[in-house]
Design an enzyme around this catalytic site. Structure first.
Site, mmCIF file in Angstrom:
data_model
loop_
_atom_site.group_PDB
_atom_site.id
_atom_site.type_symbol
_atom_site.label_atom_id
_atom_site.label_comp_id
_atom_site.label_asym_id
_atom_site.label_seq_id
_atom_site.Cartn_x
_atom_site.Cartn_y
_atom_site.Cartn_z
ATOM 1 N N TYR A 145 43.706 -39.208 55.419
ATOM 2 C CA TYR A 145 43.519 -38.368 56.598
ATOM 3 C C TYR A 145 44.511 -37.224 56.536
ATOM 4 O O TYR A 145 45.699 -37.433 56.261
ATOM 5 C CB TYR A 145 43.766 -39.194 57.870
ATOM 6 C CG TYR A 145 43.646 -38.401 59.148
ATOM 7 C CD1 TYR A 145 42.411 -37.902 59.556
ATOM 8 C CD2 TYR A 145 44.755 -38.148 59.945
ATOM 9 C CE1 TYR A 145 42.290 -37.176 60.734
ATOM 10 C CE2 TYR A 145 44.642 -37.425 61.127
ATOM 11 C CZ TYR A 145 43.404 -36.943 61.515
ATOM 12 O OH TYR A 145 43.293 -36.225 62.682
ATOM 13 N N ASP A 240 50.550 -34.387 50.922
ATOM 14 C CA ASP A 240 50.620 -34.450 52.385
ATOM 15 C C ASP A 240 51.626 -35.534 52.773
ATOM 16 O O ASP A 240 51.364 -36.726 52.668
ATOM 17 C CB ASP A 240 49.222 -34.739 52.943
ATOM 18 C CG ASP A 240 49.196 -34.776 54.474
ATOM 19 O OD1 ASP A 240 50.280 -34.698 55.088
ATOM 20 O OD2 ASP A 240 48.090 -34.885 55.030
ATOM 21 N N LYS A 280 55.140 -35.154 62.165
ATOM 22 C CA LYS A 280 55.645 -36.421 62.707
ATOM 23 C C LYS A 280 57.178 -36.487 62.793
ATOM 24 O O LYS A 280 57.741 -35.892 63.695
ATOM 25 C CB LYS A 280 55.011 -37.585 61.937
ATOM 26 C CG LYS A 280 53.475 -37.570 62.110
ATOM 27 C CD LYS A 280 52.758 -38.846 61.772
ATOM 28 C CE LYS A 280 51.323 -38.813 62.288
ATOM 29 N NZ LYS A 280 50.289 -38.539 61.322
#
Ligand SMILES: *Cc1c(COP(=O)(O)O)cnc(C)c1O
Length: 442
Positions: A145, A240, A280
């Site tokens: 994702y 990522d 995050k």
């Protein structure tokens, strides 16, 4: 049973004015059933809901809250920054300091551009890769994702090297049609697709160590192989690290794999990824994210280069203050602590499930872990889909009744933080036997 009347009442109100009653789909508990808990406050490793129930937090806001909630250093930094104004729309010092901190931590990075979400980071990295290479096709992996970017919502189509169908309504075939989806950990499939269409491929994007299908670390040599193949064909490799960045080590998954004791000490033999994305942890619970790489690649971005990218709140002074205070508290001893807590909880969970005869597999990526309710190993999304999600749902609800808030989906990593002390860990261990019994029920 705990009372959930106030959460249920809020959920009713929310559903009247917000689709599904939530502002991000997985919060709606559709994967596990029942009423999502509306959290009123949080402190350290504890969440308190609007009915007054307390939970040990193993969700950690899906990753950001690595220090625990309302950490005094972060609270002080946020208060101090906010007292000087919330947003200027001009350059300010905190964003320079945060960029310096990130660049200092992750060795291959020379420059970063700050944005406000992980989605923005991957979207912008993709545009940059296409701008740099003049190519349009992107390769991603099933089960990874990267935020809700049109081109990256595509999932596995009808096989290797087939253009994927859109995973979401509203994504035009033209956007998804530029995306090739391959099985994770299958380097042969990557080599084959590059042999056939290498000249069209702008980039391969991968989660540095996937956590969004549950935790599925790269097989030895997989990331290194991606680096080699992309380099041979003039494509960029985008790692990522939105979830793993500053969580798996001080320098994220990259630092974990290339540091002392990692699989590739000193760096991958064929070089580092070209671009990294972060989010995050680096925002400390506020909206701050980033993408970055070598200066020569980043020079293609506006205002120096022709690839446009911008943001009204990018580098926001309050968000960057929170991020900076968070990263400064992410010391080597914090990572040791996370590893110990992850060991204790994952071992105890596995023992409890074994005692009840529940098929399961614990997988780890540094302190990130998840438990698949199936026999392992789980190396790909197809493997992850073999799990018994109903058993996870029963386990989840028994943990919740026992005062532990797990991620409400079988396909998510469990997160621990600096604030998970003995009392919090003991509370988790105490809830496990009943949850394992619940999982074992037919
Ligand atoms: C969470 C996540 C994103 C998206 O970040 P948002 O801030 O939710 O947009 C992208 N990539 C990975 C690996 C993630 O875990």
């Amino acid at each position: 049973m705990t009372s959930t009347d106030r959460s249920a009442a809020l959920f009713d109100r929310a559903r009247a004015v917000t689709p599904g009653g939530v502002n991000s789909p997985v919060r709606a508990f559709r994967g596990v059933g029942g009423t999502p808990r509306f959290i009123a406050s949080a402190q350290g490793p504890w969440l308190t809901d609007v009915d007054g129930n307390r939970y040990v937090d193993l969700l950690c806001s899906w990753g950001p809250m690595i220090l625990g909630h309302a950490h005094p250093d972060v609270l002080a930094a946020v208060g101090e920054a906010a007292s000087r104004g919330f947003s200027f729309g001009t350059p300010s010092e905190n964003e320079v300091a945060l960029a310096e901190e990130i660049v200092a931590r992750v060795e291959p990075l020379e420059q970063v551009r700050l944005v406000s979400s992980g989605t923005e980071a991957t979207m912008s990295a993709l545009r940059l890769a296409r701008g740099v290479t003049g190519r349009s096709v992107v390769v991603k992996f099933a089960g990874c994702y990267h935020g809700h970017v049109d081109a990256l919502l595509a999932h596995a189509g009808s096989g290797v090297a087939t253009f994927a169908l859109p995973d979401s309504a509203g994504v035009p075939a033209s956007a998804a049609g530029e995306t090739i989806v391959l099985p994770y950990n299958d380097l042969g499939a990557v080599e084959q697709v590059f042999a056939e269409r290498g000249e069209e491929i702008a980039a391969v994007i991968t989660e540095a160590s996937p956590g969004n299908m549950g935790v599925v670390p790269p097989a030895p040599g997989f990331t290194e192989g991606l680096r080699r193949v992309t380099r041979e064909h003039g494509a960029l490799l985008i790692s990522d690290e939105v979830m793993t960045g500053f969580r798996c080590s001080a320098a994220g998954w990259y630092g974990h794999e290339t540091g002392d004791g990692g699989a590739h000490p000193g760096g991958y033999p064929s070089g580092a990824p070209d671009l990294f994305t972060f989010g995050k942890v680096m925002g400390g619970g506020f909206p701050a994210a980033a993408f970055g790489g070598r200066a020569e690649v980043m020079a293609h971005l506006a205002p120096d280069g022709p690839v446009y990218q911008a943001g009204t709140l990018s580098g926001n002074p309050v968000a960057t203050a929170a991020g900076l205070a968070t990263l400064r508290a992410c010391t080597p001893s914090l990572y040791d602590h996370l590893g110990r807590v992850a060991d204790t909880i994952s071992t105890a969970a596995s023992e409890a499930l074994t005692a009840e005869g529940v098929a399961h597999t614990v997988q780890r990526a540094a302190s990130m872990f998840s438990i698949f309710f199936t026999d392992g190993p789980v190396r790909s999304y197809a493997d992850a889909q073999q799990q018994d999600t109903a058993a996870f749902g029963r386990f989840f609800h028994a943990m919740l009744d026992g005062g532990v808030h797990l991620p409400p989906s079988a396909y998510e990593a469990w997160f621990v933080g600096a604030a998970h002390d003995e009392a919090a860990v003991d509370a988790v261990l105490g809830a496990l036997p009943a949850a394992a019994r619940a999982a074992a029920q037919p």
